[in-house]
Design a protein around this motif. Structure first.
Motif, short mmCIF file in Angstrom:
data_model
loop_
_atom_site.label_atom_id
_atom_site.label_comp_id
_atom_site.label_asym_id
_atom_site.label_seq_id
_atom_site.Cartn_x
_atom_site.Cartn_y
_atom_site.Cartn_z
N THR A 268 0.82 -1.21 0.00
CA THR A 268 0.00 0.00 0.00
C THR A 268 0.86 1.26 0.00
O THR A 268 0.53 2.26 -0.66
N HIS A 269 1.97 1.21 0.72
CA HIS A 269 2.79 2.41 0.90
C HIS A 269 3.87 2.58 -0.16
O HIS A 269 4.35 3.70 -0.37
N MET A 270 4.26 1.51 -0.85
CA MET A 270 5.29 1.63 -1.87
C MET A 270 4.75 2.29 -3.13
O MET A 270 3.60 2.05 -3.52
N ALA A 271 5.57 3.09 -3.76
CA ALA A 271 5.21 3.67 -5.06
C ALA A 271 5.53 2.65 -6.16
O ALA A 271 6.49 1.89 -6.07
N ASP A 272 4.71 2.65 -7.20
CA ASP A 272 4.97 1.77 -8.34
C ASP A 272 6.35 2.04 -8.91
O ASP A 272 6.76 3.20 -9.07
N GLY A 273 7.07 0.97 -9.19
CA GLY A 273 8.41 1.10 -9.75
C GLY A 273 9.51 1.05 -8.73
O GLY A 273 10.68 0.85 -9.08
N ASP A 274 9.18 1.27 -7.44
CA ASP A 274 10.20 1.20 -6.41
C ASP A 274 10.53 -0.26 -6.08
O ASP A 274 9.80 -1.18 -6.46
N TYR A 275 11.62 -0.45 -5.36
CA TYR A 275 12.17 -1.78 -5.15
C TYR A 275 12.12 -2.20 -3.67
O TYR A 275 12.09 -1.36 -2.78
N PHE A 276 12.18 -3.52 -3.49
CA PHE A 276 12.27 -4.11 -2.15
C PHE A 276 13.35 -5.17 -2.20
O PHE A 276 13.31 -6.08 -3.04
N LEU A 277 14.34 -5.06 -1.32
CA LEU A 277 15.45 -6.02 -1.25
C LEU A 277 15.26 -6.86 0.00
O LEU A 277 15.32 -6.36 1.12
N LEU A 278 15.04 -8.15 -0.20
CA LEU A 278 14.64 -9.05 0.88
C LEU A 278 15.64 -10.18 1.06
O LEU A 278 15.94 -10.91 0.11
N GLY A 279 16.14 -10.35 2.28
CA GLY A 279 17.01 -11.47 2.61
C GLY A 279 16.21 -12.58 3.26
O GLY A 279 15.44 -12.33 4.20
N VAL A 280 16.34 -13.82 2.75
CA VAL A 280 15.56 -14.94 3.29
C VAL A 280 16.44 -16.17 3.48
O VAL A 280 17.31 -16.47 2.66
N ASP A 281 16.17 -16.89 4.56
CA ASP A 281 16.82 -18.16 4.82
C ASP A 281 16.01 -19.26 4.16
O ASP A 281 14.78 -19.25 4.21
#
Length: 317
Positions: free
Chosen positions: A172-185
């Motif tokens: 909901t809060h992210m603007a279209d085109g922006d990125y999310f960098l996620l670290g997962v085990d």
């Protein structure tokens, strides 16, 4: 009169300890002592996660910057920001000024990280925020174009309901085109996982029991910490590590700020944390529901850990 944050802690403790099964919110593991102990955990030989993620970021930070272009970095649960240094090095390689917004519940951790970053990356504009993740959500659009950074597989600490609420709010809060960098085990041999949460030096056990030391200090709980045991085991059914404290003897847990007492029998366990492990294909499908499209996946050589670069699109399933 107790401060509002202590009253909140007291109510949360009473809610969890009177539930079936019993639990406590994992956020309260991270007082100043808990944060310091967690940093020690990351240096234990059995705890591969931090080293694997650091290697990935060291190798792939330039590729991440090339994909995203010049952006503001907003990091949720930044801690000491040590691994983020690889990203900052890549983003400061150009001529554009770099803004970094670390977000953490620990004011001490933010202060120490900011002081170190001022020395290691003097060209970075650091604007820290003391608070929980949700308090940073309004910054996503304010600082757009941005990359939201969420490392350490912290997302694994969320149960299904918490995960759903988190990703809905992020989307909901992210603007279209922006990125999310996620670290997962990632899902792997349970023996490797259980060793990581039961290190031979006992640091993880001390970290777990520190939550109850905090209860003694802030809630006047009167617990005998010597009669508490750390228990960590992998659940194949839920694909997660489950961390408990087992009461060796029966004890009464006093919660002085709200005048409550909870009796816990010998042998009972209180869950203090979960750490979910992920299958990449399943996770990518799940995140696409929220309009987060997978752009790239970076893993270590053993494929024990992964860093996902996601981009917000205007379409949600």
């Amino acid at each position: 009169m107790f401060p509002s944050d202590v009253l909140e802690f007291a109510r949360a403790a009473a809610t969890g300890l009177t539930d079936t099964p019993r639990w406590l919110p994992c956020q309260y593991l991270y007082d100043a002592r808990g944060s310091a102990l967690f940093e020690q955990i990351t240096r234990q030989p059995e705890y591969y996660q931090t080293r694997a993620e650091a290697v990935i970021l060291a190798n792939c930070a330039p590729a991440i910057r090339e994909e995203t272009g010049d952006v503001t970095l907003i990091e949720l649960g930044s801690g000491n920001s040590e691994k983020t240094g690889y990203l900052l090095e890549a983003y400061t390689s150009g001529d554009t000024p770099v803004r970094y917004v670390p977000v953490d519940v620990s004011a001490a951790a933010l202060r120490q990280a900011s002081e170190r970053l001022a020395v290691d990356h003097p060209g970075v504009d650091v604007s820290g925020l003391v608070g929980r993740y949700e308090e940073a959500f309004p910054l996503f659009r304010e600082y757009s174009p941005s990359v939201v950074v969420f490392l350490g597989s912290t997302i694994g600490n969320f149960n299904n309901g918490e995960s759903l609420r988190f990703w809905r709010s992020v989307a909901t809060h992210m603007a279209d085109g922006d990125y999310f960098l996620l670290g997962v085990d990632l899902v792997k041999d349970p023996a490797v996982l259980e060793a990581a949460y039961n290190d031979a030096a006992g640091v993880t056990a001390e970290f777990t029991k520190n939550l109850f030391a905090r209860m003694n200090r802030e809630l006047e709980s009167g617990l005998d910490l010597n009669q508490l045991e750390h228990v960590a085991r992998y659940s194949e059914e839920w694909q997660r590590m489950e961390i408990f404290v087992r009461f060796v003897n029966a004890q009464s847990v006093h919660i002085e700020p709200i005048g409550a007492t909870v009796a816990i029998d010998a042998g009972e366990q209180v869950m203090v944390e979960i750490s979910r492990k992920f299958v990449l294909a399943h996770l990518a499908t799940y995140l696409s529901i929220f309009g987060l499209q997978l752009r790239n996946v970076f893993t270590d050589a053993q494929e024990w850990f992964a860093v996902l670069l996601l981009q917000k699109s205007g379409v949600q399933s």
